[in-house]
Design an enzyme around this catalytic site. Structure first.
Site, PDB file in Angstrom:
ATOM      1  N   TYR A  48      -7.514   1.285  17.608  1.00  0.00           N
ATOM      2  CA  TYR A  48      -6.996   1.322  16.244  1.00  0.00           C
ATOM      3  C   TYR A  48      -7.820   0.375  15.379  1.00  0.00           C
ATOM      4  O   TYR A  48      -8.141  -0.739  15.794  1.00  0.00           O
ATOM      5  CB  TYR A  48      -5.529   0.914  16.219  1.00  0.00           C
ATOM      6  CG  TYR A  48      -4.908   0.940  14.839  1.00  0.00           C
ATOM      7  CD1 TYR A  48      -4.859   2.114  14.099  1.00  0.00           C
ATOM      8  CD2 TYR A  48      -4.377  -0.218  14.270  1.00  0.00           C
ATOM      9  CE1 TYR A  48      -4.299   2.147  12.837  1.00  0.00           C
ATOM     10  CE2 TYR A  48      -3.815  -0.202  13.004  1.00  0.00           C
ATOM     11  CZ  TYR A  48      -3.775   0.986  12.291  1.00  0.00           C
ATOM     12  OH  TYR A  48      -3.220   1.017  11.038  1.00  0.00           O
ATOM     13  N   ASP A  62      -4.796  -8.623   2.609  1.00  0.00           N
ATOM     14  CA  ASP A  62      -4.615  -7.169   2.655  1.00  0.00           C
ATOM     15  C   ASP A  62      -3.860  -6.710   1.413  1.00  0.00           C
ATOM     16  O   ASP A  62      -2.679  -6.356   1.462  1.00  0.00           O
ATOM     17  CB  ASP A  62      -3.854  -6.790   3.927  1.00  0.00           C
ATOM     18  CG  ASP A  62      -3.742  -5.283   4.111  1.00  0.00           C
ATOM     19  OD1 ASP A  62      -4.574  -4.541   3.546  1.00  0.00           O
ATOM     20  OD2 ASP A  62      -2.816  -4.836   4.820  1.00  0.00           O
ATOM     21  N   ASP A  89      -7.261   2.995   9.498  1.00  0.00           N
ATOM     22  CA  ASP A  89      -6.359   2.852   8.362  1.00  0.00           C
ATOM     23  C   ASP A  89      -7.144   3.120   7.082  1.00  0.00           C
ATOM     24  O   ASP A  89      -8.047   2.362   6.731  1.00  0.00           O
ATOM     25  CB  ASP A  89      -5.795   1.433   8.384  1.00  0.00           C
ATOM     26  CG  ASP A  89      -4.875   1.106   7.224  1.00  0.00           C
ATOM     27  OD1 ASP A  89      -4.699   1.941   6.336  1.00  0.00           O
ATOM     28  OD2 ASP A  89      -4.339  -0.022   7.228  1.00  0.00           O
ATOM     29  N   ASP A  91      -5.779   3.236   4.048  1.00  0.00           N
ATOM     30  CA  ASP A  91      -4.989   2.732   2.914  1.00  0.00           C
ATOM     31  C   ASP A  91      -4.390   3.884   2.101  1.00  0.00           C
ATOM     32  O   ASP A  91      -3.757   4.768   2.657  1.00  0.00           O
ATOM     33  CB  ASP A  91      -5.841   1.802   2.046  1.00  0.00           C
ATOM     34  CG  ASP A  91      -6.049   0.433   2.690  1.00  0.00           C
ATOM     35  OD1 ASP A  91      -5.385   0.152   3.710  1.00  0.00           O
ATOM     36  OD2 ASP A  91      -6.864  -0.360   2.185  1.00  0.00           O
ATOM     37  N   HIS A 116      -5.007   7.381   8.829  1.00  0.00           N
ATOM     38  CA  HIS A 116      -3.743   7.543   8.104  1.00  0.00           C
ATOM     39  C   HIS A 116      -3.899   7.121   6.651  1.00  0.00           C
ATOM     40  O   HIS A 116      -4.689   6.226   6.314  1.00  0.00           O
ATOM     41  CB  HIS A 116      -2.580   6.819   8.782  1.00  0.00           C
ATOM     42  CG  HIS A 116      -2.694   5.337   8.929  1.00  0.00           C
ATOM     43  ND1 HIS A 116      -2.504   4.451   7.896  1.00  0.00           N
ATOM     44  CD2 HIS A 116      -2.953   4.572  10.018  1.00  0.00           C
ATOM     45  CE1 HIS A 116      -2.625   3.213   8.340  1.00  0.00           C
ATOM     46  NE2 HIS A 116      -2.925   3.252   9.622  1.00  0.00           N
ATOM     47  N   GLU A 118      -1.417   6.313   3.153  1.00  0.00           N
ATOM     48  CA  GLU A 118      -0.052   5.891   2.862  1.00  0.00           C
ATOM     49  C   GLU A 118       0.347   6.202   1.426  1.00  0.00           C
ATOM     50  O   GLU A 118      -0.488   6.585   0.601  1.00  0.00           O
ATOM     51  CB  GLU A 118       0.094   4.403   3.141  1.00  0.00           C
ATOM     52  CG  GLU A 118      -0.723   3.535   2.215  1.00  0.00           C
ATOM     53  CD  GLU A 118      -0.997   2.148   2.786  1.00  0.00           C
ATOM     54  OE1 GLU A 118      -0.743   1.173   2.061  1.00  0.00           O
ATOM     55  OE2 GLU A 118      -1.461   2.051   3.937  1.00  0.00           O
ATOM     56  N   CYS A 126       0.067  -5.294   2.524  1.00  0.00           N
ATOM     57  CA  CYS A 126       0.418  -5.171   3.932  1.00  0.00           C
ATOM     58  C   CYS A 126       1.827  -4.594   4.020  1.00  0.00           C
ATOM     59  O   CYS A 126       2.729  -4.991   3.274  1.00  0.00           O
ATOM     60  CB  CYS A 126       0.357  -6.546   4.605  1.00  0.00           C
ATOM     61  SG  CYS A 126       0.995  -6.562   6.285  1.00  0.00           S
ATOM     62  N   ARG A 161       1.278   8.194   6.467  1.00  0.00           N
ATOM     63  CA  ARG A 161       2.111   6.988   6.586  1.00  0.00           C
ATOM     64  C   ARG A 161       3.019   6.881   5.366  1.00  0.00           C
ATOM     65  O   ARG A 161       2.574   7.110   4.231  1.00  0.00           O
ATOM     66  CB  ARG A 161       1.214   5.754   6.683  1.00  0.00           C
ATOM     67  CG  ARG A 161       1.967   4.440   6.514  1.00  0.00           C
ATOM     68  CD  ARG A 161       1.057   3.260   6.742  1.00  0.00           C
ATOM     69  NE  ARG A 161       1.497   2.091   5.979  1.00  0.00           N
ATOM     70  CZ  ARG A 161       0.952   0.884   6.074  1.00  0.00           C
ATOM     71  NH1 ARG A 161      -0.067   0.685   6.899  1.00  0.00           N
ATOM     72  NH2 ARG A 161       1.394  -0.110   5.337  1.00  0.00           N
ATOM     73  N   GLU A 191       6.446   3.315   8.460  1.00  0.00           N
ATOM     74  CA  GLU A 191       6.153   1.887   8.567  1.00  0.00           C
ATOM     75  C   GLU A 191       7.392   1.049   8.255  1.00  0.00           C
ATOM     76  O   GLU A 191       8.215   1.403   7.400  1.00  0.00           O
ATOM     77  CB  GLU A 191       5.016   1.525   7.601  1.00  0.00           C
ATOM     78  CG  GLU A 191       4.613   0.062   7.612  1.00  0.00           C
ATOM     79  CD  GLU A 191       4.053  -0.433   8.936  1.00  0.00           C
ATOM     80  OE1 GLU A 191       4.761  -0.301   9.957  1.00  0.00           O
ATOM     81  OE2 GLU A 191       2.927  -0.965   8.941  1.00  0.00           O
ATOM     82  N   ASN A 213       4.101   1.078  14.642  1.00  0.00           N
ATOM     83  CA  ASN A 213       3.376  -0.185  14.602  1.00  0.00           C
ATOM     84  C   ASN A 213       4.126  -1.211  15.443  1.00  0.00           C
ATOM     85  O   ASN A 213       5.298  -1.490  15.176  1.00  0.00           O
ATOM     86  CB  ASN A 213       3.291  -0.631  13.134  1.00  0.00           C
ATOM     87  CG  ASN A 213       2.544  -1.930  12.930  1.00  0.00           C
ATOM     88  OD1 ASN A 213       2.202  -2.626  13.879  1.00  0.00           O
ATOM     89  ND2 ASN A 213       2.310  -2.268  11.672  1.00  0.00           N
TER      90      ASN A 213
END
Length: 295
Positions: A48, A62, A89, A91, A116, A118, A126, A161, A191, A213
């Site tokens: 990951y 982040d 990731d 974002d 992914h 989101e 984050c 996500r 998440e 996660n």
């Protein structure tokens, strides 16, 4: 030697096969190519590549400061070194629908098996921070539609996500997740759910594979792999665990060196030279040089 001889196509197919099998795949987070090689060497199912990790490695929080180029570059550096699948990731897709589609194509070219995207606003945070905000449902669905439309390799895994649980509640998060599936998402990643009961509700409501996660600092004790498996999830990631272990050891080692004037007292905590050389396959490079020189 050099880079993995397993093709990106083979890695994508391996990830797809594991998702179809229905078991739980474990993907620890790599903070560089060397840690990815250790993950493979340890026998994990995949690697990951966390956005939080990429930002932290650049010395940044982040909060949406990294660029699509930086993420694709780091993903490529890591994915090319291992023969197991990598997920990155992405974002919020780094912009509007056309940007999200371009992000997907850049990550396909980087050799990862999936990513992914989101539903947070820009700039994102984050997922375990306070004050999470998400875009409206139609905007979030457009991102997934754009990602699916931008995909050129149909076995590239697109993971939707949702951070809606923290922002607008569990029912809204489940509603969005089902809309993402209808828009073409292969996997859903809810998440920051609040405990096993909420993970179970998500599993009951969603028909595609689910990702979770196992973050150790998410405000609640992380689920175990056994719990995740029993709940019926297919992907489990440890985004920052290895980086935190490494940086914790680094901070303690630095303190020791500066206080004691020598590294002798912390050498037992180090990876040995032989262990490093084995991971990097020094012998393979030596054999290559000898074969060329011999010819």
């Amino acid at each position: 030697m050099l880079y993995s001889d397993v093709t990106p196509k083979s890695k994508r197919r391996r990830l797809r096969k594991s998702l179809d099998a229905g078991g739980l795949s474990i993907m620890p987070g790599a903070f560089n190519a060397l840690s990815a090689q250790l993950i493979q060497q340890a026998g994990a199912d995949g690697v990951y590549i966390s956005g939080h990790m990429i930002a932290a490695d650049l010395g940044l929080p982040d909060i949406g400061l990294t660029t699509a180029t930086e993420v694709a570059q780091r993903a490529h550096q890591i994915a090319r070194m291992v023969g197991i699948p990598s997920i990155v990731d992405a974002d919020t897709g780094f912009g509007e629908p056309a940007n999200a589609a371009r992000t997907i194509q850049s990550l396909e070219d980087a050799g990862v098996a999936g990513c992914h995207i989101e539903d947070q606003i820009n700039p994102k945070r984050c997922g375990h921070s306070a004050g999470i905000e998400v875009v409206d449902e139609e905007a979030s669905i457009r991102r997934i539609r754009a990602a699916v439309a931008g995909r050129r390799r149909k076995d590239f895994v697109i993971i939707a996500r949702t951070d809606a649980r923290a922002a607008i509640g569990l029912d809204a998060a489940i509603e969005r997740a089902n809309a993402f599936v209808a828009a073409g998402a292969d996997v859903v990643f809810p998440e920051a759910l609040r405990g096993p009961d909420e993970y179970a509700r998500f599993r009951q409501a969603i028909d595609v594979p689910l990702m979770l996660n196992l973050n150790e600092f998410g405000g609640r004790p992380p689920l175990t792999q056994t719990e995740a498996r029993d709940l019926g999830y297919q992907l489990a990631v440890y985004p920052m665990t290895l980086m935190r272990l490494a940086m914790g050891a680094t901070a303690r080692g630095l303190r020791h060196i500066l206080d004691e004037g020598s590294q002798t007292g912390v050498m037992d905590d180090m990876q040995t030279k032989d262990e490093l050389y084995d991971t990097l396959d020094y012998e393979g490079y030596a054999r290559f040089d000898q074969s060329i020189l011999g010819a």
